[in-house]
Design a protein around this motif. Structure first.
Motif, mmCIF file in Angstrom:
data_model
loop_
_atom_site.group_PDB
_atom_site.id
_atom_site.type_symbol
_atom_site.label_atom_id
_atom_site.label_comp_id
_atom_site.label_asym_id
_atom_site.label_seq_id
_atom_site.Cartn_x
_atom_site.Cartn_y
_atom_site.Cartn_z
ATOM 1 N N VAL A 205 0.909 -1.273 -0.117
ATOM 2 C CA VAL A 205 0.217 -0.046 -0.236
ATOM 3 C C VAL A 205 1.014 1.209 0.028
ATOM 4 C CG1 VAL A 205 0.032 0.277 2.998
ATOM 5 C CG2 VAL A 205 -1.844 1.221 0.738
ATOM 6 N N VAL A 206 1.815 1.464 0.908
ATOM 7 C CA VAL A 206 2.775 2.383 0.367
ATOM 8 C C VAL A 206 3.385 2.804 -0.781
ATOM 9 C CG1 VAL A 206 5.026 3.543 1.442
ATOM 10 C CG2 VAL A 206 3.519 2.410 3.166
ATOM 11 N N VAL A 207 4.414 1.056 -1.502
ATOM 12 C CA VAL A 207 4.021 1.573 -2.892
ATOM 13 C C VAL A 207 3.123 1.895 -3.896
ATOM 14 C CG1 VAL A 207 5.386 0.231 -4.768
ATOM 15 C CG2 VAL A 207 5.993 -0.426 -1.999
ATOM 16 N N HIS A 208 1.797 1.783 -3.730
ATOM 17 C CA HIS A 208 1.545 2.136 -4.785
ATOM 18 C C HIS A 208 1.078 3.670 -4.260
ATOM 19 C CE1 HIS A 208 -0.512 -2.484 -4.855
ATOM 20 N NE2 HIS A 208 0.529 -2.024 -5.451
ATOM 21 N N ALA A 209 1.004 4.053 -2.701
ATOM 22 C CA ALA A 209 0.833 5.340 -2.829
ATOM 23 C C ALA A 209 1.966 6.308 -2.754
ATOM 24 C CB ALA A 209 0.716 5.733 -0.646
ATOM 25 N N MET A 210 3.416 5.653 -2.945
ATOM 26 C CA MET A 210 4.299 6.407 -3.536
ATOM 27 C C MET A 210 3.760 6.796 -4.762
ATOM 28 S SD MET A 210 7.750 5.353 -4.078
ATOM 29 C CE MET A 210 7.698 3.872 -5.231
ATOM 30 N N LEU A 211 3.699 5.556 -5.251
ATOM 31 C CA LEU A 211 3.631 5.922 -7.219
ATOM 32 C C LEU A 211 2.463 6.854 -7.577
ATOM 33 C CD1 LEU A 211 3.981 1.873 -8.940
ATOM 34 C CD2 LEU A 211 6.126 4.167 -8.650
ATOM 35 N N ALA A 212 0.938 6.822 -6.529
ATOM 36 C CA ALA A 212 -0.132 7.815 -7.269
ATOM 37 C C ALA A 212 0.433 9.066 -6.924
ATOM 38 C CB ALA A 212 -1.145 7.409 -5.936
ATOM 39 N N GLY A 213 1.020 8.770 -6.025
ATOM 40 C CA GLY A 213 1.713 10.505 -5.368
ATOM 41 C C GLY A 213 2.096 11.520 -6.431
ATOM 42 N N ILE A 214 3.404 10.124 -7.003
ATOM 43 C CA ILE A 214 4.390 10.242 -7.976
ATOM 44 C C ILE A 214 3.383 11.536 -9.182
ATOM 45 C CG2 ILE A 214 5.492 9.762 -9.628
ATOM 46 C CD1 ILE A 214 7.523 8.013 -7.309
ATOM 47 N N GLY A 215 2.391 10.174 -9.432
ATOM 48 C CA GLY A 215 1.750 10.261 -10.986
ATOM 49 C C GLY A 215 0.801 11.174 -10.713
ATOM 50 N N ILE A 216 0.682 12.368 -9.652
ATOM 51 C CA ILE A 216 -0.504 13.025 -9.584
ATOM 52 C C ILE A 216 0.787 14.446 -9.594
ATOM 53 C CG2 ILE A 216 -2.089 14.456 -8.054
ATOM 54 C CD1 ILE A 216 -2.515 12.048 -6.830
ATOM 55 N N THR A 217 1.528 14.438 -8.550
ATOM 56 C CA THR A 217 2.916 15.443 -9.018
ATOM 57 C C THR A 217 3.351 15.780 -10.647
ATOM 58 O OG1 THR A 217 4.021 14.833 -7.252
ATOM 59 C CG2 THR A 217 5.294 15.769 -8.451
#
Length: 505
Positions: free
Chosen positions: A133-145
């Protein structure tokens, strides 16, 4: 006897030759076509990721060449394709801002050395222990950025220094948008979104290639005055040695560790996903880490972006029918052979078109299935907090905060038992279940026990692996008081550890 041995040797040689011919036929039949498809996907993605990282555009092509060829030869995941990845764009952009491009190349090479050492120490599988879940959230945060950054580029402006300023500056950028660029960028987004619904035969051609080529041709044919990619030569001209940072060595060391860890985790998780997509040889994780590290050493040493295993290219490779590592190697060769003589064609691509491509890539990193999974398993808070911290703080702090929250939440679940009471046919039933029942559960435990009506026959079912002294004492005290008031208490359950035996007596 000697004649028989000679015949055996000849049969063995013929068998080796037949096996070699079969491998060559497989490469020509499966890996060659797959490598061309992956090359067509990798070319626009590599350019876009370099632009999103604020790095020289050719650095993305160098990383694609190095990642394809070197990791293809050395890596432990035969069908994984490596190159510049969207997951590191935010980190690289910050490093370039703080240290400059030359020092960032040194950080990339140093991160590669660290990856090789981690691979040699055979700890690669430890990276898979990081909460998904941390890795998925990290990628989501990067994607939004990435999406916020590139929205400004699509609208004809420049991205701001951080996500907050990109967000608050978006309304003003929309008002002053450059219309030709907006038309081209939106057209790329429309083509990429619509491509999933075209007939299967057409989908064999990569959507990113169709979108970029079509929009570029449109921008050349029609009188569009838009900014285009500026390469400053060919990849051979972009080769450069790294520079030594001028001070701030602590921050540089943090940068090395950050790049190494994120590149390693992303590569290994991508390799796990690729393994699920085919029935061929499984990944050797330590060898994969050594291959990724070697590629980063070379890429950083010659002026390329950091290299990771990339799930977009890897899944394309598997779906295109690749059977061996030859496909990844050849895709790197095709990037090299195309960009050296045809760099001028790349310079015709409008920056707004690549911005549209990157916006789609960024949004795709935010997967609804990951949010649904996090919600289903009670990890939605970890997902939201991690993604928000990655967006508004930075990637390293976001991941560390997310990991700390995930560990705390897991610990809370481990030491907090589920306690509930409800009427039963023969009276009342109290269920105490979970890994452990400790003093942290006392408020809930005592409240539930106090809610049981007096004078009933109560069955207390204890199904925990550990019962600490405080919880044991609370149950024993309640049992004594309840029975003194005329009720009956029956205790059931077995424990591997703790003091349940004393309660049962």
């Amino acid at each position: 006897m000697q004649h028989i041995e000679q015949l055996g040797d000849q049969d063995s040689q013929r068998g080796d030759q037949d096996s070699r011919k079969e491998r060559i036929r497989s490469v020509i039949r499966h890996d060659l076509p797959a490598s061309i498809v992956v090359f067509l996907v990798a070319l626009p993605l590599s350019l876009g990721i370099a632009i999103a990282s604020n790095a020289p555009v050719l650095a993305g092509l160098i990383a694609a060449i190095v990642g394809g060829i070197i990791v293809g030869f050395i890596g432990g995941s035969p069908l994984q394709v490596s190159g510049p990845a969207a997951g590191l764009t935010v980190v690289v952009a910050d490093l370039i801002s703080d240290f400059g491009w030359g020092a960032t190349c040194l950080i990339t090479a140093s991160a590669g050395v660290l990856q090789v050492l981690l691979g040699l120490s055979r700890v690669a599988r430890a990276a898979l222990a990081i909460s998904p879940v941390v890795v998925h959230a990290m990628l989501a945060g990067i994607g939004i950025t990435i999406a916020l950054q590139q929205a400004h580029v699509l609208l004809g402006g420049k991205s701001k220094s951080d996500a907050w300023h990109n967000l608050i500056g978006l309304p003003g950028q929309i008002v002053g948008a450059h219309r030709p660029g907006v038309i081209l960028g939106v057209l790329v987004i429309v083509i990429l979104v619509a491509w999933r619904w075209v007939p299967a035969r057409l989908r064999a051609v990569p959507g990113p290639l169709v979108a970029i080529v079509a929009v570029t041709l449109l921008s050349v044919v029609l009188p569009f005055h838009v900014r285009r990619i500026d390469l400053d030569g060919s990849p051979l001209d972009a080769l450069q040695l790294p520079d030594i940072p001028h001070g701030n060595w602590g921050a540089a060391a943090v940068g090395v560790i950050t790049v190494a860890l994120i590149a390693s985790v992303e590569s290994l998780l991508s390799a796990v996903s690729v393994d699920r997509m085919h029935h061929g040889p499984r990944t050797d994780f330590n060898r994969e880490l050594i291959g990724q590290g070697t590629a980063n050493v070379v890429s950083g040493a010659v002026g390329g972006l950091p290299v990771t295993g990339v799930i977009v290219r890897s899944s394309t490779n598997v779906n295109a029918g690749a059977k061996s590592r030859a496909s990844s190697i050849m895709h790197g060769v095709w990037v090299l052979l195309f960009t050296v003589p045809f760099a001028e064609l790349v310079e015709e691509i409008p920056t707004a078109a690549l911005a549209g491509l990157l916006i789609v890539i960024g949004v795709q990193l935010l997967k609804p299935a990951h949010i649904e999974t996090a919600s289903k398993h009670g990890d939605l808070a970890v997902y939201v907090v991690t993604a928000a911290c990655v967006i508004f703080l930075n990637l390293l702090h976001g991941v560390l905060i997310g990991l700390a929250l995930a560990i705390a939440l897991t610990g809370w679940r481990v030491i907090r038992a589920k306690v509930e009471a409800k009427p039963a046919d023969d009276g009342w039933r109290v269920a105490i279940a979970g890994p452990a029942c400790t003093f942290l559960t006392l408020p809930r435990l005592t409240r539930v026990l106090a809610s049981v009506p007096a004078g009933k026959v109560v069955t207390v079912q204890v199904s925990v692996n550990y019962l600490d002294h405080a919880a044991h004492q609370a149950i024993a005290d309640w049992q004594r008081q309840y029975e003194a008031a005329g009720g009956t208490v029956r205790l059931q359950g077995t424990l591997e550890a703790g003091h349940l035996g004393a309660v049962l007596t």
